[in-house]
Design a protein around this motif. Structure first.
Motif, PDB file in Angstrom:
ATOM      1  N   ALA B 364       0.597  -1.583  -0.170  1.00 14.69           N
ATOM      2  CA  ALA B 364      -0.151  -0.119   0.346  1.00 14.69           C
ATOM      3  C   ALA B 364       0.649   1.200   0.216  1.00 14.69           C
ATOM      4  N   VAL B 365       2.071   1.128   0.607  1.00 15.01           N
ATOM      5  CA  VAL B 365       3.022   2.580   0.750  1.00 15.01           C
ATOM      6  C   VAL B 365       3.619   3.055  -0.431  1.00 15.01           C
ATOM      7  N   LEU B 366       3.679   2.116  -1.076  1.00 19.49           N
ATOM      8  CA  LEU B 366       4.944   1.827  -2.501  1.00 19.49           C
ATOM      9  C   LEU B 366       3.592   1.545  -3.635  1.00 19.49           C
ATOM     10  N   GLY B 367       2.962   1.824  -3.137  1.00 18.92           N
ATOM     11  CA  GLY B 367       1.321   1.527  -4.843  1.00 18.92           C
ATOM     12  C   GLY B 367       0.741   3.638  -4.150  1.00 18.92           C
ATOM     13  N   GLY B 368       1.299   3.369  -3.051  1.00 13.00           N
ATOM     14  CA  GLY B 368       0.250   5.401  -2.784  1.00 13.00           C
ATOM     15  C   GLY B 368       1.548   6.351  -3.538  1.00 13.00           C
ATOM     16  N   ALA B 369       2.103   5.706  -3.629  1.00 10.93           N
ATOM     17  CA  ALA B 369       3.570   6.603  -4.721  1.00 10.93           C
ATOM     18  C   ALA B 369       3.577   5.990  -5.598  1.00 10.93           C
ATOM     19  N   VAL B 370       3.274   5.187  -5.875  1.00  7.60           N
ATOM     20  CA  VAL B 370       2.622   4.924  -7.861  1.00  7.60           C
ATOM     21  C   VAL B 370       2.075   5.762  -7.897  1.00  7.60           C
ATOM     22  N   ALA B 371       1.239   5.832  -7.251  1.00  5.21           N
ATOM     23  CA  ALA B 371      -0.048   6.563  -8.180  1.00  5.21           C
ATOM     24  C   ALA B 371      -0.009   8.484  -7.593  1.00  5.21           C
ATOM     25  N   VAL B 372       0.767   8.911  -7.024  1.00  5.60           N
ATOM     26  CA  VAL B 372       1.211  10.469  -7.326  1.00  5.60           C
ATOM     27  C   VAL B 372       1.799  10.228  -8.191  1.00  5.60           C
ATOM     28  N   PHE B 373       2.480   9.326  -8.761  1.00  8.96           N
ATOM     29  CA  PHE B 373       3.893   9.197 -10.232  1.00  8.96           C
ATOM     30  C   PHE B 373       2.539   8.581 -11.360  1.00  8.96           C
ATOM     31  N   ASP B 374       1.341   8.324 -11.870  1.00  6.74           N
ATOM     32  CA  ASP B 374       0.857   8.291 -12.158  1.00  6.74           C
ATOM     33  C   ASP B 374      -0.124   9.330 -12.831  1.00  6.74           C
ATOM     34  N   ALA B 375      -0.440  10.246 -11.806  1.00  7.18           N
ATOM     35  CA  ALA B 375      -0.921  11.438 -11.883  1.00  7.18           C
ATOM     36  C   ALA B 375       0.240  12.329 -12.461  1.00  7.18           C
ATOM     37  N   VAL B 376       2.117  12.882 -12.115  1.00  6.86           N
ATOM     38  CA  VAL B 376       2.403  13.141 -12.503  1.00  6.86           C
ATOM     39  C   VAL B 376       2.612  12.895 -14.214  1.00  6.86           C
TER      40      VAL B 376
END
Lengths: 392, 392
Positions: B364-376
């Protein structure tokens, strides 16, 4: 490229009809000249027709001519083999029903015989459509079954007792030369397409359609498309376990939804003839016969457990009830609603809307015909090439 | 248009890295001149870096220069509040973990206090990332909760005992000026993103990730994207009813999966301290303590009922087990597999693969960071504009 653009233009006409060439050009990014040439082909092949003149906002000078799908030539056939009925329906490209035939029969027999009967029925529908000037370009056959990925073979239809049945045993020759290959598909998935395009699902991007007869299936629509699952076996709602220590089901598990709420289980629990129609059950509920009430309540409660599972897992925007469960009427709906509320409201604040199917028993045959048109709109050349051959 | 093309080029670099300008131009349909200008902007903003020279098939003359995402400047923060733990992780654009902090704490307390603690933890991670030259452009906070659509408010986190908690109570100021707004999201959905991009789900287009701690959640991936449902409440596997007459659950229903297989229920059934870790249970199973074995078998059987429902309804390509259920080990997996086979094999011929999570508690923590990059990647201007301000 040209094939692709034909599909783009036909898709735009299907979505926006009636629509001018100028608007099609603006929406697709193609030049007006290209659009005109493609439209000319589509008109020649009788997929598109020039309707009454329309003047649209933003158009200047002469009014643009309105393009629509041609509802008078190309048609599609939907067929359904259910446990107790054979049905066929012909739709024209405007999705108007032009032929409909149905007949009650217990289809738990030799598959070759039943496929022979549906083939004859389909051939009769094609003939009647031909008398109206319609050419049936393709057909889909709905079956309460799991199918292989090529959509030409029934892997298993538990409630028919069929295993590993290829469609083409009796089918060849039903449609004329040049028609598309006939597909078989799961009854619930096709019913969901029918509801999505012609019924109660039209206003929902995601919904679960509950259908079935002896068994219970579901068609799951996500983002306005049927979700058929990684193996093509999504929507087997009837095999969701609602009583872990319950009766043995045909699938090998215990306490599947079908063992409580399937039509025959329900009639048996109500003390009625399991092979009869729903009439006696509806009558017994109407006169408050205790066994009938208890059976309907148990079915509704079991359905609530299974649908609450579906809501917890998938969270569809609506639930559409078709098949016999919808026909039983308000007693079932009331108990179902109470069961869903008890399980879902605390956490979610609300429960999804439960609607009755707008198409009743016809959602799968209609969805089958719509599926043929979807293939045509995605690649009109399939039909156009063959249409040339057909006429030649 | 330019904004859109920036995203198209950055997306192509992210998918194909290392990749030449020529290949980006060919894949996107943009001219080489346009691609070069956009790449220059992305390089200036430190989102893209020119890697070692590569000569690609079909390229003539000078070798094209390899473009990759810049892993040395822009970073994202994933945070997780679970019932028993706080965790934060910083990933760079190459998805390498650069900072990771975690701490055990019972978070069933005043939400403002816990949000204060995760904020301090996050600020520490941002500081440590800064020491490595990384700028944290955004953060996602994972919570075992139902969230509202704006992703800035926790509607209800039943296992934390939280209701209607806005994130911004303690959060403002954690990220520097110019960062993206911080989102909260459901822990299971973010864990599914983590598994999809960095873990066991990378080879599956559709899967269900089972996660959770005290509760049990699921992240449902369909067509390589998380399906969050019509209300955003999909994946509530823990509230699928597995024993209709079972114990009352916090959600108001009876016999939810969580009441049997949730960590605390499981420890209690095994005669162990429900607030302890899994160590004593794993030990008791190892020494074949009868109550522990019975509790694990009951949990596995309940999980089989709920997962068989999910397979019947959604038909995912694989099931990935994370959280405490995976940690219990082979006894649980064996019983689960037997339970799935008994319910699914007759009809389907096979059961979906059950895999263990590759990321364990970190999905979940890793997925949370990935989700930020997806938005970027979807809109790099968001960061570029702010990056200008950040430096100004």
């Amino acid at each position: 490229m040209r094939e692709h653009n034909l599909a783009v233009v036909l898709g735009e006409v299907a979505r926006q009809q009636p629509v001018s060439r100028a608007r099609v050009a603006a929406a697709t990014g193609l030049t007006k000249t290209t659009v005109s040439a493609l439209v000319a082909d589509l008109v020649r092949e009788r997929l598109v027709v020039q309707a009454e003149a329309t003047r649209e906002e933003g158009d200047r000078g002469r009014p643009g001519s309105g393009l629509s799908l041609d509802g008078d030539h190309v048609a599609a056939l939907g067929c359904e083999i259910s446990v107790g009925r054979l049905a066929v329906s012909v739709l024209d490209l405007q999705l108007r029903q032009r032929v409909r035939l149905e007949r009650w029969a217990d289809n738990r027999r030799d598959p070759a015989t039943v496929l022979g009967e549906i083939s004859e029925f389909a051939a009769e529908a094609v003939r009647l459509a031909g008398e109206q000037g319609l050419w049936v370009v393709g057909a889909t056959v709905a079956v309460p079954a799991l199918l292989d990925r090529t959509a030409s073979r029934i892997v298993v239809a538990p409630n028919l007792g069929w295993h590993d049945v290829p469609l083409d045993q009796r089918w060849s020759g039903v449609l004329g030369a040049g028609a598309l290959p006939t597909h078989v598909d799961n009854e619930a998935n096709l019913a969901a397409i029918g509801e999505l395009r012609l019924g109660a699902g039209a206003s929902h991007e995601s919904f679960m359609l509950v259908t079935g007869e002896v068994g219970i299936g579901a068609g799951l629509v996500i983002d306005s498309a049927v979700h058929s699952g990684a193996s093509g076996y999504a929507g087997e709602l009837g095999h969701v376990v609602v009583r872990p220590d319950g009766d043995r089901c045909g699938c090998g598990a215990r306490g599947c939804l079908e063992t409580v709420a399937g039509k025959e289980s329900l009639l048996r629990a109500a003390g009625l003839d399991p092979r009869a129609g729903l009439g006696p059950l509806i009558e017994a509920v109407g006169s408050a016969e205790p066994r009938a009430l208890a059976a309907v309540d148990a079915a509704a409660e079991a359905l609530a457990v299974a649908l609450a599972a579906a809501v917890n897992i998938v969270d569809p925007g609506a639930i559409i009830l078709g098949g016999p469960l919808a026909a039983i009427g308000p007693r079932l709906l009331h108990t179902l609603d109470r069961g869903l509320t008890a399980r879902l409201r605390t956490l979610r604040g609300s429960t999804p809307r439960v609607l009755a199917s707008a198409l009743g028993d016809d959602s799968a045959v209609l969805g089958g015909a719509v599926a043929v048109f979807d293939a045509v709109v995605a690649d009109p050349r399939l039909v156009m090439t063959r249409s040339g051959r057909h006429r030649g």
